[in-house]
Design an enzyme around this catalytic site. Structure first.
Site, PDB file in Angstrom:
ATOM      1  N   ALA A  63      31.195  49.849  40.497  1.00  0.00           N
ATOM      2  CA  ALA A  63      31.582  51.230  39.892  1.00  0.00           C
ATOM      3  C   ALA A  63      33.317  51.172  39.564  1.00  0.00           C
ATOM      4  CB  ALA A  63      31.778  52.402  40.799  1.00  0.00           C
ATOM      5  N   GLY A 108      28.481  48.839  42.866  1.00  0.00           N
ATOM      6  CA  GLY A 108      27.563  49.485  41.953  1.00  0.00           C
ATOM      7  C   GLY A 108      26.517  48.488  41.140  1.00  0.00           C
ATOM      8  N   GLU A 111      24.199  47.585  43.204  1.00  0.00           N
ATOM      9  CA  GLU A 111      23.050  48.634  43.512  1.00  0.00           C
ATOM     10  C   GLU A 111      22.373  48.968  42.382  1.00  0.00           C
ATOM     11  OE1 GLU A 111      26.562  51.172  44.310  1.00  0.00           O
ATOM     12  OE2 GLU A 111      25.621  51.779  46.393  1.00  0.00           O
ATOM     13  N   GLU A 131      32.536  47.960  49.200  1.00  0.00           N
ATOM     14  CA  GLU A 131      33.099  49.377  49.363  1.00  0.00           C
ATOM     15  C   GLU A 131      33.961  49.673  50.447  1.00  0.00           C
ATOM     16  OE1 GLU A 131      29.898  48.717  48.277  1.00  0.00           O
ATOM     17  OE2 GLU A 131      29.559  49.687  46.577  1.00  0.00           O
TER      18      GLU A 131
HETATM   19  N1  DAK Z   1      36.600  48.653  38.035  1.00  0.00           N
HETATM   20  C1  DAK Z   1      37.418  48.787  37.175  1.00  0.00           C
HETATM   21  N2  DAK Z   1      38.109  47.578  36.577  1.00  0.00           N
HETATM   22  C2  DAK Z   1      37.658  46.427  37.019  1.00  0.00           C
HETATM   23  C3  DAK Z   1      36.608  46.179  38.180  1.00  0.00           C
HETATM   24  C4  DAK Z   1      36.065  47.579  38.692  1.00  0.00           C
HETATM   25  N3  DAK Z   1      35.374  47.454  39.686  1.00  0.00           N
HETATM   26  N4  DAK Z   1      36.437  44.884  38.331  1.00  0.00           N
HETATM   27  C5  DAK Z   1      36.799  44.317  37.206  1.00  0.00           C
HETATM   28  N5  DAK Z   1      37.827  45.183  36.712  1.00  0.00           N
HETATM   29  C6  DAK Z   1      38.715  44.855  35.545  1.00  0.00           C
HETATM   30  C7  DAK Z   1      40.043  44.389  36.287  1.00  0.00           C
HETATM   31  O1  DAK Z   1      40.913  45.339  36.417  1.00  0.00           O
HETATM   32  C8  DAK Z   1      40.640  43.461  35.043  1.00  0.00           C
HETATM   33  O2  DAK Z   1      41.089  44.511  34.020  1.00  0.00           O
HETATM   34  P1  DAK Z   1      42.698  44.272  33.222  1.00  0.00           P
HETATM   35  O3  DAK Z   1      43.570  44.080  34.496  1.00  0.00           O
HETATM   36  O4  DAK Z   1      42.249  42.761  32.539  1.00  0.00           O
HETATM   37  O5  DAK Z   1      42.621  45.445  32.355  1.00  0.00           O
HETATM   38  C9  DAK Z   1      39.356  42.866  34.479  1.00  0.00           C
HETATM   39  O6  DAK Z   1      38.442  43.649  34.811  1.00  0.00           O
HETATM   40  C10 DAK Z   1      39.159  41.407  34.973  1.00  0.00           C
HETATM   41  O7  DAK Z   1      39.166  41.554  36.258  1.00  0.00           O
HETATM   42  P2  DAK Z   1      40.334  40.556  37.080  1.00  0.00           P
HETATM   43  O8  DAK Z   1      41.424  40.282  36.323  1.00  0.00           O
HETATM   44  O9  DAK Z   1      40.375  41.045  38.383  1.00  0.00           O
HETATM   45  O10 DAK Z   1      39.150  39.221  37.066  1.00  0.00           O
HETATM   46  P3  DAK Z   1      39.212  38.027  38.350  1.00  0.00           P
HETATM   47  O11 DAK Z   1      38.332  36.966  37.861  1.00  0.00           O
HETATM   48  O12 DAK Z   1      40.559  37.836  38.847  1.00  0.00           O
HETATM   49  O13 DAK Z   1      38.341  38.637  39.380  1.00  0.00           O
HETATM   50  C11 DAK Z   1      36.690  40.237  40.496  1.00  0.00           C
HETATM   51  C12 DAK Z   1      37.156  39.251  39.312  1.00  0.00           C
HETATM   52  C13 DAK Z   1      35.159  40.683  40.083  1.00  0.00           C
HETATM   53  C14 DAK Z   1      36.494  39.386  41.733  1.00  0.00           C
HETATM   54  C15 DAK Z   1      37.872  41.540  40.752  1.00  0.00           C
HETATM   55  O14 DAK Z   1      37.998  42.017  39.284  1.00  0.00           O
HETATM   56  C16 DAK Z   1      37.387  42.293  41.626  1.00  0.00           C
HETATM   57  O15 DAK Z   1      37.453  42.281  42.769  1.00  0.00           O
HETATM   58  N6  DAK Z   1      36.828  43.442  41.085  1.00  0.00           N
HETATM   59  C17 DAK Z   1      36.642  44.751  41.632  1.00  0.00           C
HETATM   60  C18 DAK Z   1      35.135  44.310  42.433  1.00  0.00           C
HETATM   61  C19 DAK Z   1      34.663  45.674  43.344  1.00  0.00           C
HETATM   62  O16 DAK Z   1      35.651  45.671  44.465  1.00  0.00           O
HETATM   63  N7  DAK Z   1      33.687  46.163  42.877  1.00  0.00           N
HETATM   64  C20 DAK Z   1      33.043  47.258  43.833  1.00  0.00           C
HETATM   65  C21 DAK Z   1      33.706  48.299  43.351  1.00  0.00           C
HETATM   66  S1  DAK Z   1      33.261  49.694  44.321  1.00  0.00           S
HETATM   67  C22 DAK Z   1      30.627  56.327  45.206  1.00  0.00           C
HETATM   68  C23 DAK Z   1      30.070  55.944  44.109  1.00  0.00           C
HETATM   69  C24 DAK Z   1      30.078  54.638  43.528  1.00  0.00           C
HETATM   70  C25 DAK Z   1      30.269  53.678  44.447  1.00  0.00           C
HETATM   71  C26 DAK Z   1      30.707  54.134  45.778  1.00  0.00           C
HETATM   72  C27 DAK Z   1      31.020  55.405  46.079  1.00  0.00           C
HETATM   73  N8  DAK Z   1      30.790  57.730  45.518  1.00  0.00           N
HETATM   74  C28 DAK Z   1      31.272  58.602  44.460  1.00  0.00           C
HETATM   75  C29 DAK Z   1      30.780  58.110  46.928  1.00  0.00           C
HETATM   76  C30 DAK Z   1      30.229  52.423  44.194  1.00  0.00           C
HETATM   77  C31 DAK Z   1      31.631  51.861  44.418  1.00  0.00           C
HETATM   78  C32 DAK Z   1      31.790  50.559  43.858  1.00  0.00           C
HETATM   79  O17 DAK Z   1      31.176  49.600  42.946  1.00  0.00           O
END
Ligand code: DAK
Length: 258
Positions: A63, A108, A111, A131
């Site tokens: 997400a 997400g 998911e 998360e």
């Molecule tokens: N959200 C927004 N932007 C994201 C993103 C994300 N999840 N993942 C990557 N990006 C963006 C980065 O910010 C970057 O943007 P710029 O800086 O270039 O503008 C671009 O994509 C490229 O990413 P990186 O530069 O970070 O690339 P790397 O190769 O260095 O790293 C990575 C790739 C996938 C390991 C890293 O980007 C990363 O850790 N991303 C976050 C992954 C993550 O934590 N995903 C889980 C998100 S939590 C809920 C509803 C839904 C959910 C929970 C609760 N409620 C409302 C209760 C769901 C939650 C999730 O999914």
């Protein structure tokens, strides 16, 4: 649908999550587009759906953390409900779906893949529910579907630690059906989709319905569901035609979905 491309060929809809600059992260707009694409697939009476991510790096990297960062509890509940509604619609659609997981499937993204019926992964795929490291719980079904797919013990390990696993481990625990080289992923997904699309659509839909409805009830109730779905296939042109062809030792005509 600005964030999701929809391609239709051979009764198969390919939905590509297309927000590559953010590694296909799911924001509100994208979730709404995905919902619209799913409804289009339903309206087009497609026989199989393939879901994948644009580019080579990510299926869906979760997400959108930027959008979630400042959400209030009320906004978070609405966001979670939106995602859950879209994912549940995909899961409950009487059309089989295949996730072609081409890279990061985090939060997400994992998911979304779990809301599909079948998951194929490239060797580059990475799965996690990270998360808890962001101070939240999974919000699009992760606390429920992961345990149902891989068992409570492994699900708890992944959910409590947020640790990442590679495609080989994902296959080992039953999170994905198969792992292929990145360049072979779409061929594998579309090949399986074509196999499914060549079967009697009414029977495939009834089979998915029986599986889905039967999964969370007791066995006697579930077998009752199976009886109803089995019976519903009879007196259709496709059933009559296929069985007549078998009895008369002829090649059956392609199924017409009626
Ligand atoms: N959200 C927004 N932007 C994201 C993103 C994300 N999840 N993942 C990557 N990006 C963006 C980065 O910010 C970057 O943007 P710029 O800086 O270039 O503008 C671009 O994509 C490229 O990413 P990186 O530069 O970070 O690339 P790397 O190769 O260095 O790293 C990575 C790739 C996938 C390991 C890293 O980007 C990363 O850790 N991303 C976050 C992954 C993550 O934590 N995903 C889980 C998100 S939590 C809920 C509803 C839904 C959910 C929970 C609760 N409620 C409302 C209760 C769901 C939650 C999730 O999914």
């Amino acid at each position: 649908m600005g964030n999701v491309t929809f391609e239709l060929a051979d009764h198969i809809a390919t939905l590509t999550i297309d927000r590559e600059r953010a590694l296909n992260a799911l924001n509100r707009e994208l979730l709404a587009d995905l919902g619209a694409a799913i409804e289009l697939a339903r309206a087009e009476r497609v026989r199989c759906i393939v879901v994948t991510g644009a580019g080579t790096r990510a299926f869906v990297a979760g997400a959108d953390v930027g959008q979630m960062a400042t959400m209030t509890r009320r906004e978070a509940a609405a966001f979670s409900e939106l995602g859950n509604r879209v994912f549940r619609t995909l899961e409950r659609l009487p059309i089989p779906s295949i996730a072609a997981v081409n890279g990061y499937a985090l939060g997400g993204g994992c998911e979304l893949a779990m809301s599909c019926d079948i998951r194929l992964a490239s060797t580059r795929a990475v799965f996690a529910q990270p998360e808890v490291g962001l101070g939240i719980t999974p919000g699009f079904g992760g606390t429920q579907r992961l345990a149902r797919l891989v068992g409570a013990g492994i699900a708890k390990e992944l959910l409590f630690s947020g640790r990442r696993i590679d495609a080989a481990r994902a296959r080992e625990i039953g999170l994905v059906n198969d792992v292929v080289e990145p360049e072979a992923l779409m061929d594998a997904a579309l090949g399986l989709a074509r196999e499914i699309a060549a079967q009697a659509p009414i029977a495939v839909r009834a089979t998915k319905e029986a599986l889905t409805l039967g999964q969370h009830v007791d066995l006697d109730t579930a077998l009752g569901v199976e009886v109803a779905q089995f019976a519903s296939c009879f007196e259709t042109n496709d059933q009559r035609g296929a069985m007549a062809a078998f009895v008369e030792k002829r090649t059956p005509a392609p199924f017409e979905d009626n």
